[in-house]
Design a protein around this motif. Sequence first.
Motif, PDB file in Angstrom:
ATOM      1  N   GLU A   1      -4.438  -9.606  12.515  1.00  0.00           N
ATOM      2  CA  GLU A   1      -5.870  -9.755  12.265  1.00  0.00           C
ATOM      3  C   GLU A   1      -6.173 -11.148  11.726  1.00  0.00           C
ATOM      4  O   GLU A   1      -7.242 -11.694  11.965  1.00  0.00           O
ATOM      5  CB  GLU A   1      -6.339  -8.708  11.251  1.00  0.00           C
ATOM      6  CG  GLU A   1      -6.363  -7.312  11.786  1.00  0.00           C
ATOM      7  CD  GLU A   1      -7.750  -6.911  12.209  1.00  0.00           C
ATOM      8  OE1 GLU A   1      -8.014  -6.992  13.423  1.00  0.00           O
ATOM      9  OE2 GLU A   1      -8.564  -6.544  11.361  1.00  0.00           O
TER      10      GLU A   1
ATOM     11  N   VAL B   1     -15.772  -5.491   6.685  1.00  0.00           N
ATOM     12  CA  VAL B   1     -15.226  -5.209   8.012  1.00  0.00           C
ATOM     13  C   VAL B   1     -13.827  -4.599   7.911  1.00  0.00           C
ATOM     14  O   VAL B   1     -13.339  -3.968   8.838  1.00  0.00           O
ATOM     15  CB  VAL B   1     -15.203  -6.526   8.830  1.00  0.00           C
ATOM     16  CG1 VAL B   1     -14.331  -6.417  10.042  1.00  0.00           C
ATOM     17  CG2 VAL B   1     -16.599  -6.909   9.242  1.00  0.00           C
ATOM     18  N   GLY B   2     -13.183  -4.779   6.754  1.00  0.00           N
ATOM     19  CA  GLY B   2     -11.847  -4.221   6.587  1.00  0.00           C
ATOM     20  C   GLY B   2     -10.750  -5.143   7.081  1.00  0.00           C
ATOM     21  O   GLY B   2      -9.767  -4.706   7.681  1.00  0.00           O
ATOM     22  N   LEU B   3     -10.909  -6.425   6.814  1.00  0.00           N
ATOM     23  CA  LEU B   3      -9.872  -7.372   7.226  1.00  0.00           C
ATOM     24  C   LEU B   3      -8.672  -7.234   6.292  1.00  0.00           C
ATOM     25  O   LEU B   3      -8.824  -7.247   5.082  1.00  0.00           O
ATOM     26  CB  LEU B   3     -10.416  -8.799   7.152  1.00  0.00           C
ATOM     27  CG  LEU B   3      -9.494  -9.802   7.811  1.00  0.00           C
ATOM     28  CD1 LEU B   3      -9.814  -9.931   9.282  1.00  0.00           C
ATOM     29  CD2 LEU B   3      -9.590 -11.141   7.136  1.00  0.00           C
ATOM     30  N   PRO B   4      -7.461  -7.101   6.850  1.00  0.00           N
ATOM     31  CA  PRO B   4      -6.278  -6.981   5.998  1.00  0.00           C
ATOM     32  C   PRO B   4      -6.160  -8.185   5.061  1.00  0.00           C
ATOM     33  O   PRO B   4      -6.443  -9.310   5.457  1.00  0.00           O
ATOM     34  CB  PRO B   4      -5.112  -6.967   6.978  1.00  0.00           C
ATOM     35  CG  PRO B   4      -5.692  -6.625   8.279  1.00  0.00           C
ATOM     36  CD  PRO B   4      -7.119  -7.057   8.265  1.00  0.00           C
ATOM     37  N   GLY B   5      -5.715  -7.913   3.841  1.00  0.00           N
ATOM     38  CA  GLY B   5      -5.632  -8.972   2.842  1.00  0.00           C
ATOM     39  C   GLY B   5      -6.790  -8.862   1.879  1.00  0.00           C
ATOM     40  O   GLY B   5      -6.690  -9.283   0.735  1.00  0.00           O
TER      41      GLY B   5
ATOM     42  N   LEU C   1     -16.173 -10.018   5.663  1.00  0.00           N
ATOM     43  CA  LEU C   1     -14.811  -9.671   6.086  1.00  0.00           C
ATOM     44  C   LEU C   1     -14.273  -8.516   5.256  1.00  0.00           C
ATOM     45  O   LEU C   1     -13.533  -7.668   5.752  1.00  0.00           O
ATOM     46  CB  LEU C   1     -13.909 -10.892   5.969  1.00  0.00           C
ATOM     47  CG  LEU C   1     -14.296 -12.033   6.909  1.00  0.00           C
ATOM     48  CD1 LEU C   1     -13.473 -13.268   6.616  1.00  0.00           C
ATOM     49  CD2 LEU C   1     -14.113 -11.616   8.357  1.00  0.00           C
TER      50      LEU C   1
ATOM     51  N   VAL D   1     -14.110   0.290  13.152  1.00  0.00           N
ATOM     52  CA  VAL D   1     -13.456  -1.021  13.097  1.00  0.00           C
ATOM     53  C   VAL D   1     -14.165  -2.009  14.021  1.00  0.00           C
ATOM     54  O   VAL D   1     -14.369  -3.174  13.679  1.00  0.00           O
ATOM     55  CB  VAL D   1     -11.975  -0.856  13.506  1.00  0.00           C
ATOM     56  CG1 VAL D   1     -11.311  -2.187  13.736  1.00  0.00           C
ATOM     57  CG2 VAL D   1     -11.235  -0.057  12.455  1.00  0.00           C
TER      58      VAL D   1
ATOM     59  N   ILE E   1       0.860  -1.181   0.000  1.00  0.00           N
ATOM     60  CA  ILE E   1       0.000   0.000   0.000  1.00  0.00           C
ATOM     61  C   ILE E   1       0.894   1.227   0.000  1.00  0.00           C
ATOM     62  O   ILE E   1       1.794   1.330   0.828  1.00  0.00           O
ATOM     63  CB  ILE E   1      -0.881   0.063   1.267  1.00  0.00           C
ATOM     64  CG1 ILE E   1      -1.658  -1.221   1.433  1.00  0.00           C
ATOM     65  CG2 ILE E   1      -1.831   1.254   1.208  1.00  0.00           C
ATOM     66  CD1 ILE E   1      -2.484  -1.269   2.700  1.00  0.00           C
TER      67      ILE E   1
ATOM     68  N   ARG F   1     -10.932  -7.310  18.249  1.00  0.00           N
ATOM     69  CA  ARG F   1     -11.066  -6.099  17.441  1.00  0.00           C
ATOM     70  C   ARG F   1     -10.917  -4.832  18.275  1.00  0.00           C
ATOM     71  O   ARG F   1     -10.440  -3.814  17.795  1.00  0.00           O
ATOM     72  CB  ARG F   1     -12.432  -6.095  16.758  1.00  0.00           C
ATOM     73  CG  ARG F   1     -12.395  -6.761  15.416  1.00  0.00           C
ATOM     74  CD  ARG F   1     -12.387  -5.699  14.357  1.00  0.00           C
ATOM     75  NE  ARG F   1     -11.701  -6.161  13.178  1.00  0.00           N
ATOM     76  CZ  ARG F   1     -11.713  -5.489  12.026  1.00  0.00           C
ATOM     77  NH1 ARG F   1     -12.376  -4.378  11.901  1.00  0.00           N
ATOM     78  NH2 ARG F   1     -11.022  -5.923  11.013  1.00  0.00           N
TER      79      ARG F   1
ATOM     80  N   PHE G   1      -9.532  -3.178   3.763  1.00  0.00           N
ATOM     81  CA  PHE G   1      -8.465  -2.694   4.647  1.00  0.00           C
ATOM     82  C   PHE G   1      -7.659  -1.576   4.006  1.00  0.00           C
ATOM     83  O   PHE G   1      -7.335  -0.575   4.653  1.00  0.00           O
ATOM     84  CB  PHE G   1      -7.545  -3.855   5.024  1.00  0.00           C
ATOM     85  CG  PHE G   1      -6.375  -3.429   5.864  1.00  0.00           C
ATOM     86  CD1 PHE G   1      -6.553  -3.020   7.172  1.00  0.00           C
ATOM     87  CD2 PHE G   1      -5.100  -3.419   5.330  1.00  0.00           C
ATOM     88  CE1 PHE G   1      -5.484  -2.625   7.938  1.00  0.00           C
ATOM     89  CE2 PHE G   1      -4.023  -3.021   6.094  1.00  0.00           C
ATOM     90  CZ  PHE G   1      -4.212  -2.625   7.406  1.00  0.00           C
ATOM     91  N   VAL G   2      -7.309  -1.753   2.727  1.00  0.00           N
ATOM     92  CA  VAL G   2      -6.453  -0.772   2.057  1.00  0.00           C
ATOM     93  C   VAL G   2      -7.114   0.601   2.079  1.00  0.00           C
ATOM     94  O   VAL G   2      -6.497   1.606   2.450  1.00  0.00           O
ATOM     95  CB  VAL G   2      -6.161  -1.216   0.608  1.00  0.00           C
ATOM     96  CG1 VAL G   2      -5.280  -0.197  -0.078  1.00  0.00           C
ATOM     97  CG2 VAL G   2      -5.529  -2.584   0.584  1.00  0.00           C
TER      98      VAL G   2
END
Lengths: 630, 530
Positions: free
Chosen positions: A147, B387-391, B384, B420, A71, A178, B395-396
């Motif tokens: 996470e 929810v903004g789970l990384p990957g 997910l 979050v 990113i 969380r 999330f980005v």
Amino acid sequence: MSDIFWLIPFVPALSALILAVFGTKLPKKYISYQACGAVLISFGISIISFIGLLQTPQQNYPLVKNLFTWIHAGLFKANLSLQFDPLSAVMALVVSLVGFLIHVYSVGYMAEDKGYSRYFTYLNLFTFSMLLLVMASNIVLMFVGWEGVGLCSYLLIGFWFEKHSAATAGKKAFLVNRIGDAAFLLGILFIFIHIGSGEFTAIHQAVGGGAVTQGVATLIAILLFIGATGKSAQIPLYVWLPDAMEGPTPVSALIHAATMVTAGVYMVSRLNSLYAFSAAAAEIVALVGALTAVYAATMALVQNDIKRVLAYSTISQIGYMFIGCGVGAYTAGMFHLYTHAFFKSLLFLAAGSVMHALSGELDMKKMGGLKKYLPLTYPTFLVGAIAIAGVPFFSGFFSKDAILTSAFAKGEYFIWALGIAGAVLTAFYIFRLIFLTFHGKERMKPQVKEHIHESPPVMTIPLIILAFFSFGAGYIGLPAVLGQKLNVFNQFLKLGGHEAHISMGIEWLLILISIAVAFTGIFLAYMFYILKPYVPSMMASKYPRLYKVLYNKYYVDEFYNAAFVNSTIKGSELIYNHFDLKVIDGAVNGTASSTNFSGKILSYFQSGLIKDYALVFLLGVVIFIGYLLF
Amino acid sequence: MTFPLLSLITFLPLAGSVLLIFIPKEKRASLLYLALIFSLITFIVSLFLFFNFNGHTADPQFVEKAPWIGYGINYHIGIDGISLFLILLTTFLFPIAILSSWNYIQSRVKEYLIFILMLETGIIGVFVSLNLFLFYVFWEAMLIPMYFLIGTWGGPRRIYATLKFVLFTMLGSLLMLVAIFSLYSLYFKASGTYSFNIFDFHNLMLSSNMQIWLFLAFALAFAIKVPMFPFHTWLPDAHVQAPTAGSVILAAVLLKMGAYGFLRFALPIFPQAVEKFLPLLAILSLIGIIYGGLMALIQKDAKSLVAYSSVSHMGLIMLAVFSLNLESIEGAIYQMINHGLSTGALFLCVGILYERAHTRLIKDFGGVSKQMPVFAAFFLICILSSVGLPGLNGFVGEILCIFGVFKANQVLAILGVSTVILAAGYLLWMYQRIMHGPLEKKKILSFKDMNIREIIYFVPIIIMMFWLGIYPQMFLRKMDVSVQHLLNQMAQKEKILTQNPKDPSIKNQLIPKSLEKEHHKNKKKEEKTL
């Protein structure tokens, strides 16, 4: 060959991907080989990379492999890059080895389960997330693993989702985590604002070079540590872990030993320069660790569920690791993490073997005298118990002693005293568990008793291997009194922080106290549960309040539910019914009903005939254009 | 003249809808396939935009200009790094929307498909217009098919919902129309020429007072569209009543028009007014985040829950837009794509459940995972992602948004991070109640897992979620110059005003040429550095 280390996390990831897509169509046997094989390959690469690391001159540490920019916008930049240095190496080795043994054990434990491929998909994903967490070279990528383990714990704790309790426990784990993660995220943002990079090397340089003030460092360190209290189940965010035993037992072993809960300890050790720089944050870490160590141990004293005892024991033991990190003895904290990984996974897997033998029974009141039925499970369980109790010559003794000695040496007498108190409790509750389960009267139901059997070799062999490590793992970190050179672990890790020195005499004295404490705990358990088995129930009835408070875990769950969960839902309902629907929407509807007239006309237009629609449309366009052209 | 690629993309769907008129309504399959093919071709053609887009210039690309009505009203279209992705999102989602309606729409399929394709043209038109008049035509035209989609194929309370939706939007649009014409006349007074050209308006320097009035008119129209708190109550009603495809388009693309409007018009034309209202706008956005999340938590209807989650997510996007820095605005644009994918997908999930159960009430479900394991996996990935789970993609966007907000104002960011926790709360709780637990309702036993058609339209979304989450570089780098250019434009106007704060001569004039030159030099510099 040392540049292949970056493959370590991705082998299980690939395996998880294959299982996720094709899993339901593959035969069970193939699934087992692939899932276990992938983690074994990771372990193999870890060993090769570890050897490569030893041959690399130290000034080249850490080895970094930058795969690509992940990113990047303006000042925010995070790479997908992995690093390998002694700290990552230790973690990678422990995670992949213990993870592999748990995978193998699961082949036997889950053999009859319908969700076999789903289970191993999650297990591989879990291993991947943890390996990514410990090998990330920057804090943002670490957060991915951070996470990721949270997600996998959600999936695996709620694996038997048809059970309400399992689904709820999984969700609880994710949500509590969380809360910590939100704080962790803020910590990341502060790092980027004040340091400008999330790379660990840059953070160390900035902290070491005085680029951040004490106040900022403390703020960042505390925010990140709040994240750690979630992941590593410390006060106040520990509440998810005891419920986490709703998942299959090998999962508990994985969560409690190799992955997940150790993440917080690893994070503090990874950012040791930050915590060393901020004395206030370090003090908080040590204090929270010490309080948790004692607090969780008291709850373990009265639980009757075999896995619950172990769950509180994990919370307590992680507390010890944080004591180590908090007093600046990062290597001691890491050392305990490493020995704990073996004996705690052993204890959980052995408990699973007991459950397996007793058709899923968890209540220790319905066990007893199992010694003669489980000839392999019993001795391995005992080794784990001795190790955690801190009996000399077993791994747990060396690591716990290293932590307590460091705390004492630093002058943290209060924290040292809490640690000693926790040690008595530890020895007591774990031997209470042993005596209730394996000794004394047989309290099983007759139909259960008929079916008691020792577990198959695929489950007992991992137990034997883990028992071996639970005994011997400590010998790479011998106490300083026996000679500084003997502590190979310390010399390899070389984490920052200053370890205060004390005289030989005092150190011997501390060791003697530790030994005495361990044996006191064991003796008390022996007295209460073997010699005078009527004493515990007598005490429970004599101090009913105390017993009830302990048994109900200080009512913290109830308090959290009332204070945070229910009040939020009740409040939201109130706002929804009285504000959203009545005030805001009321205003809208009020306006609307006053123009009810136009509404009637509009609904009249809805004749449902396309030519009417087209006509209206055309008319509208004509009027519109005419209006614009005046 | 080069090949009119952009016009082709804009009007292909309309051509499709015209063609559909000539097909007899009994031929259901031909109608469906024809609509699908047109939307697919539109998507494939739009991919040329992506691959041929030059990320090193802030000038609009694929520009087409033709005289139309006169008096400055031209057919003038083109795209930059801000609109590119919204167009791609639109063309990507329409074939999916059509596939999702395959069995759902039983009556008047022909009319339905005609409106869907008309809607696509309208939406793309909004994003490509460089002439404010043309923009307004598309902006309004798009309402018509949407009105009929909800009003004809919607749920039992569809008339109420459409009326609310249309009235709300019209209220904003009418004020915006007045503001557009005011701008038009102000520009004429300042320059002596007629123009609706957006770039001409960008060069127009307005007095603070004038800016405030015009900004308020624009802002109201856009805030209703987003929707920002407290203009959000039309959204849950419209969503709950709309057919699945309508909800998908509404959430994924229509809401983005509001945010796009702020980026394209409100910020560069009225920077001082924005500055003035920034605290209010930021606080409303923040309230939207928390309020939307809390309301989502207690919804009994799954669709209404997702609708309130949209209010919360759009709140974060708007907060990022108003943070006015590179990271936040790139994050906002990225998050618009993410929200389009994840919320669109969540509506598809609810639609799939509705087709089987004919109910959307959460309490009517429970234990569905056992019956529909493939669906369970897809549904979870969508959650997910949201929810903004990384990957995954969410999330980005989320971390860039929050980082940008943090740079602008730490308190807002710290409060905004609550999203979050809240998002995980309401979405996972919903998932648990629908998918987990014992299978007690007999009706669920008859549920069939996703069929091939459903899997086919779901897989591309899932792939994009991972792609956007793991390798965002491909997308982010195409935004840099356009976003930087937007910020420079604002800063430049700011500079003129701060240099002569009390100068009465600064009144509704054009930006002096000398400054414009300097501006161009800066632009060249940006392009080199980025």
